[in-house]
Design a protein around this motif. Structure first.
Motif, PDB file in Angstrom:
ATOM      1  N   ARG A   6      -1.056   3.407   1.397  1.00  0.00           N
ATOM      2  CA  ARG A   6      -2.079   2.754   1.821  1.00  0.00           C
ATOM      3  C   ARG A   6      -2.139   2.585   3.332  1.00  0.00           C
ATOM      4  NH1 ARG A   6      -3.581  -0.022  -1.752  1.00  0.00           N
ATOM      5  NH2 ARG A   6      -2.866  -1.963  -1.039  1.00  0.00           N
ATOM      6  N   ASP A   7      -1.168   1.485   3.531  1.00  0.00           N
ATOM      7  CA  ASP A   7      -0.916   1.065   4.980  1.00  0.00           C
ATOM      8  C   ASP A   7      -0.390   2.019   5.761  1.00  0.00           C
ATOM      9  OD1 ASP A   7      -1.201  -1.426   3.897  1.00  0.00           O
ATOM     10  OD2 ASP A   7       0.922  -2.020   3.722  1.00  0.00           O
ATOM     11  N   LEU A   8       0.272   2.963   5.434  1.00  0.00           N
ATOM     12  CA  LEU A   8       0.752   4.173   6.476  1.00  0.00           C
ATOM     13  C   LEU A   8      -0.224   5.068   6.517  1.00  0.00           C
ATOM     14  CD1 LEU A   8       4.382   4.054   5.457  1.00  0.00           C
ATOM     15  CD2 LEU A   8       3.631   3.176   7.626  1.00  0.00           C
ATOM     16  N   ASN A   9      -1.275   5.245   5.573  1.00  0.00           N
ATOM     17  CA  ASN A   9      -2.432   6.348   5.603  1.00  0.00           C
ATOM     18  C   ASN A   9      -1.697   7.493   5.092  1.00  0.00           C
ATOM     19  OD1 ASN A   9      -4.690   7.481   5.574  1.00  0.00           O
ATOM     20  ND2 ASN A   9      -4.800   8.005   7.752  1.00  0.00           N
ATOM     21  N   VAL A  10      -0.692   7.394   4.187  1.00  0.00           N
ATOM     22  CA  VAL A  10       0.039   8.695   3.698  1.00  0.00           C
ATOM     23  C   VAL A  10      -0.648   8.793   2.129  1.00  0.00           C
ATOM     24  CG1 VAL A  10       2.320   9.369   2.829  1.00  0.00           C
ATOM     25  CG2 VAL A  10       1.917   8.244   4.881  1.00  0.00           C
ATOM     26  N   SER A  11      -0.750  10.246   1.752  1.00  0.00           N
ATOM     27  CA  SER A  11      -0.984  10.400   0.479  1.00  0.00           C
ATOM     28  C   SER A  11       0.224  11.533  -0.071  1.00  0.00           C
ATOM     29  CB  SER A  11      -2.276  11.282   0.465  1.00  0.00           C
ATOM     30  OG  SER A  11      -2.172  12.676   1.060  1.00  0.00           O
ATOM     31  N   VAL A  12       0.635  11.275  -1.120  1.00  0.00           N
ATOM     32  CA  VAL A  12       1.719  11.869  -1.853  1.00  0.00           C
ATOM     33  C   VAL A  12       1.219  12.026  -3.328  1.00  0.00           C
ATOM     34  CG1 VAL A  12       4.283  11.627  -2.842  1.00  0.00           C
ATOM     35  CG2 VAL A  12       3.490  10.613  -0.576  1.00  0.00           C
ATOM     36  N   SER A  13       1.357  13.378  -3.868  1.00  0.00           N
ATOM     37  CA  SER A  13       1.068  13.521  -5.268  1.00  0.00           C
ATOM     38  C   SER A  13       2.213  14.211  -5.824  1.00  0.00           C
ATOM     39  CB  SER A  13      -0.353  14.036  -5.482  1.00  0.00           C
ATOM     40  OG  SER A  13      -0.208  15.371  -4.696  1.00  0.00           O
TER      41      SER A  13
END
Length: 453
Positions: A92-99
């Motif tokens: 969330r802090d880095l504005n990254v999404s990983v799935s």
């Protein structure tokens, strides 16, 4: 070698828009022997990564169906020194999404990030892939979610129908087991099982990698090594062999519903079959083309028998199916199946018209660019092309392959695939005019007793 992909539509990523242009698809080699395909574009400061492994639920051991699904669900629930809350906070802090997700043949990793956070984003992917924690509390929570989902799926007629259908047509093959598992198998899965699955399924010899966005080949190559280079060179995964031809028959799963769901299918083909593109074009006119397909026109538009109807090709690494589906009122189920079967038989015996073929080519070639309308979509397409072994130049060749299909090609593909006498049917509801085959009655009872997913 660099191939160019001409896009005729805009390139979207979240709220950012890139103008239509030609994109270069560049193979990027790494010291660890992994080749990634890159579309480098600096107009928008974002990067999308897609990774596919030749793995998936067909590697689940007997009695442990749902293992791949549960393992991948937990890979982003804490990794390395980061517990689940810390991992989520870091994303969330880095504005990254990983799935991470699993199918029958694949494990898929998707990542999106702002370009300013590329090193941190790739490091989070590395941690999720190579150092998942599988903490006790997270395992218990994901297990409970899986069980709740299975209970909900038991009440969904579509899910019940498809699960029973796949169990029957893949009988004796690992594909028959539901990727989501059963309550019994989910309860039996241990942390050691999940660690063993991850150690067995992920290696450098079964990986496809695609990256799209604000990154250069020089920047990407070391990231590929640092993210995936520590994986084993080869996997120890088992080869389940190809599926056997399906056994024709009809199964009825009685439910007190106002409508019936019907799934039907015949043997299909793998993606690398020389007749796959002709079959793909043929299926568009049979039932894959929505409002213009014969199924839609004859079964819904002309007779008003169904709420929805379609057909599709379902290629897998170890075989394939030709699938069909419709939902209708109980009173019209038998008639709808009869009309749908008649369309299949007509195409099998007579093919399609020149006008239909021209219309299919126009749509399928014109709409191809829409598969590349975002960075995430481009990465997904490129990873899939690698996975299927279609070649770096496939994007350039694809429309010419479609345009080269002849009426003779359509007839040949139809005669191979469309065999109504060899069709398997599963109906869920109280369908009038559809009767279970004698040998399928026991299977229907067993399917109805097993929670669907």
């Amino acid at each position: 070698m660099i191939r160019k992909l001409l896009l005729t539509t805009s390139f979207l990523f979240v709220a950012f828009v890139l103008p239509a242009q030609a994109f270069e698809i560049e193979p990027v080699g790494s010291e660890s022997g992994i080749e990634a395909w890159l579309v480098s574009e600096d107009a928008v400061p974002v990067v999308a990564l897609e990774v596919l492994f030749h793995a998936g639920s067909h590697l689940d051991p007997d009695g442990k169906s749902g293992l791949a699904d549960m393992t991948t669900s937990l890979m982003t629930e804490g990794a390395g020194d980061l517990d689940s809350q810390a991992f989520a906070s870091r994303l969330r802090d880095l504005n990254v999404s990983v799935s991470v997700s699993a199918g029958r043949d694949t494990v898929k990793i998707q990542m999106r990030t702002l370009s300013q956070n590329i090193p941190e984003a790739f490091e989070l992917v590395r941690l999720a892939l190579t150092q998942p924690r599988f903490d006790e509390g997270d395992v218990a929570r994901v297990r409970a979610q899986s069980l709740a989902s299975l209970a909900q799926d038991r009440e969904d007629p579509d899910t019940v129908a498809y699960r029973a259908f796949f169990a029957e047509v893949f009988d004796g093959h690992p594909y028959a087991a539901s990727p989501s598992g059963t309550p019994e198998s989910i309860a039996a899965i241990t942390v050691d099982d999940m660690r063993s699955y991850a150690a067995m399924a992920f290696a450098r010899d079964n990986i496809s990698v695609a990256v799209v966005g604000d990154i250069t080949a020089a920047e990407l190559a070391p990231l590929i090594d640092s993210t995936f280079g520590s994986l084993p060179e080869t996997t120890d995964r088992k080869d389940p062999g190809d599926i056997a031809p399906l056994t024709p028959g009809t199964t009825v799963i009685e439910r007190d519903n106002p409508q019936s769901v019907v799934v039907f299918g015949m043997d299909g083909m793998k993606r690398d079959d020389e007749d796959f593109i002709p079959a793909f074009v043929m299926n568009y006119m049979l039932g894959g083309g929505s409002f213009v397909s014969r199924m839609f026109k004859e079964v819904r538009e002309e007779r008003g028998l169904v709420y929805s109807v379609y057909t599709s090709l379902y290629p897998l690494s170890h075989g394939g199916l030709t699938l069909g589906y419709f939902a209708t009122s109980n009173a019209t189920a038998g008639e709808a199946l009869e009309v749908a079967t008649a369309q299949i038989l007509d195409v099998a015996e007579n093919g399609i018209t020149a006008e239909e073929l021209d219309a299919a080519k126009t749509y399928l070639t014109g709409s191809y660019a829409l598969r590349f309308d975002s960075s995430r979509a481009i990465a997904g397409q490129l990873a899939a092309i690698q996975f299927e072994g279609l070649g770096l130049d496939y994007v350039d060749r694809r429309n010419s392959l479609v345009n080269a299909v002849t009426l003779e090609d359509i007839s040949r593909a139809a005669s191979r695939l469309l065999k109504p006498d060899a069709m398997r049917v599963v109906a869920v509801g109280a369908p009038e005019g559809i009767t279970a085959s004698p040998e399928a009655e026991a299977e229907a009872g067993a399917a109805d007793e097993t929670p669907a997913n």
